[in-house]
Design an enzyme around this catalytic site. Structure first.
Site, PDB file in Angstrom:
ATOM      1  N   ASP A 130      35.862  55.553  29.686  1.00 41.00           N
ATOM      2  CA  ASP A 130      36.536  54.293  29.352  1.00 41.00           C
ATOM      3  C   ASP A 130      37.050  54.202  27.911  1.00 41.00           C
ATOM      4  OD1 ASP A 130      37.461  51.716  30.012  1.00 41.00           O
ATOM      5  OD2 ASP A 130      35.648  50.778  29.250  1.00 41.00           O
ATOM      6  N   CYS A 194      39.196  32.721  40.425  1.00 38.59           N
ATOM      7  CA  CYS A 194      39.601  32.955  39.031  1.00 38.59           C
ATOM      8  C   CYS A 194      39.926  31.637  38.326  1.00 38.59           C
ATOM      9  CB  CYS A 194      40.816  33.880  38.972  1.00 38.59           C
ATOM     10  SG  CYS A 194      41.357  34.221  37.284  1.00 38.59           S
ATOM     11  N   CYS A 240      35.211  37.010  39.438  1.00 41.86           N
ATOM     12  CA  CYS A 240      35.859  37.754  40.523  1.00 41.86           C
ATOM     13  C   CYS A 240      34.980  38.890  41.032  1.00 41.86           C
ATOM     14  CB  CYS A 240      37.229  38.273  40.081  1.00 41.86           C
ATOM     15  SG  CYS A 240      37.200  39.489  38.739  1.00 41.86           S
TER      16      CYS A 240
END
Length: 371
Positions: A130, A194, A240
């Site tokens: 990442d 959301c 989410c």
């Protein structure tokens, strides 16, 4: 060292899952990323545009890459994080950041895997967690660890939405696994929950509207339309992820390094607001939160205070009007106006007379547009 042995070693090293895909085949992920950047959905993350060419395909970064060994590490929480959003005098830190920085743990294990693989095969390897221009999620889908859900995150049948990802690229040609098909069906739970409507369409994220982006990547003042929807989220957003029905198969992470530290599981907003730089560094030692710095973090805390509805936090908001950081002062103005509008109006004139920062002044003027 064949594919079976590589996967087995990854599991022995403590990874929850390991799968393999070709790294040199054509894919559509690069085109989707280019559209994301062209639409400006990356916001102020300029590095995404700067590294777009290398990011679009694994071989654009390393032409010799033939295979990708994609590993996953479960960080599933013990409890659903969503009820914490109702405890408005406490701050909510995203599940992944409630303890140690996952980058360190994944990279250490990946390096062990890479070293053993290179010694056995004589082939070159590179590891990624990442922090390099490599798209791990499309690789994970291609390798069969899961599929990219409508919230754009990876979903796993076994671990729900709670997998950290790492990748080992190699010039070795390994037998690939089958990709995982999309199992989202007609479900739109992640889109519907959301708070800021950050998904213009399924499978597409506008980062500029995402609370994770706003609390972590965005510098300066938070746009007014997003402050109330932020609630008490002070670092990241799990909505989410947490609402995904596939989480019913998820397991609590066995990694003690990912279990929440007591001070990060519902920390009191008043205590967080009082942190100076040294105190912030001490509380968030070895935590991902530390990377955003004290000023950006306390800015987020001020918004949470404004959303708390707690009159006992009025003195905390008012004290932050004298903070050295302009974004903190600006959000303290907003917080005070939410909790005690009459008090905010009463002190506005004196405060404006001694304020030089334009963003802070704009917050004061919003209380009385005639000034």
């Amino acid at each position: 060292m064949n594919s079976d042995a590589t996967r087995a070693l990854a599991l022995e090293l403590g990874f929850s899952a390991a799968r393999i895909c070709r790294a040199d085949e054509a894919w559509q992920a690069g085109d989707r990323l280019a559209e994301f950047v062209a639409d400006g959905h990356h916001g102020s993350m300029g590095w995404m545009a700067e590294t777009l060419a290398r990011r679009q395909h694994p071989t654009a970064m390393w032409p010799d890459a033939k295979s990708a060994v994609v590993v996953g590490l479960n960080y599933g929480p013990e409890q659903d994080p969503l009820p914490l959003l109702e405890r408005r005098s406490e701050g909510v830190v995203s599940v992944y950041a409630q303890n140690a920085d996952y980058h360190d743990l994944l990279k250490k294990r990946l390096k062990h895997l890479a070293r053993a693989f290179a010694e056995k095969t004589g082939k070159q390897v590179r590891v990624f967690v990442d922090t390099a221009p490599l798209m791990e999620k499309p690789l994970a889908e291609k390798a069969g660890l899961g599929w990219q859900g409508k919230h754009t995150n990876l979903v796993s049948k076994a671990y729900g939405s709670w997998l950290f990802l790492g990748v080992m690229l190699t010039e070795a040609e390994l037998e690939p696994d089958q990709p995982e098909p999309d199992h989202c069906g007609s479900c739109t739970a992640c889109l519907d929950i959301c708070p800021t409507k950050a998904f213009p369409t399924p499978y597409r994220l506008d980062a500029r509207r995402c609370i994770s982006y706003l609390t972590i990547e965005h510098k300066g003042v938070i746009p007014a339309e997003f402050r109330a929807p932020m609630g008490n989220r002070i670092y990241g957003c799990d909505d989410c992820l947490a609402v995904c029905p596939w989480n019913k198969f998820a397991q609590t992470s066995a990694e003690t390094a990912f279990h929440p530290r007591p001070e990060l599981k519902g920390p009191l907003l008043a205590e967080l607001a009082s942190l100076d730089d040294a105190g912030f560094r001490q509380v968030f030692t070895a935590s991902p939160v530390k990377r955003i710095g004290r000023d950006r973090f306390v800015r987020n805390v001020m918004i949470a205070i404004g959303n708390s509805g707690d009159p006992d936090l009025v003195p905390t908001a008012e004290a932050a009007l004298d903070d050295d950081a302009a974004p903190v002062r600006a959000m303290a103005v907003w917080a005070l106006a939410q909790l005690a509008p009459e008090r905010a109006t009463a002190v506005a004139a004196d405060r404006m007379a001694n304020e030089a920062d334009l963003d802070v002044l704009a917050e004061w003027r919003a209380l009385n547009p005639r000034r």
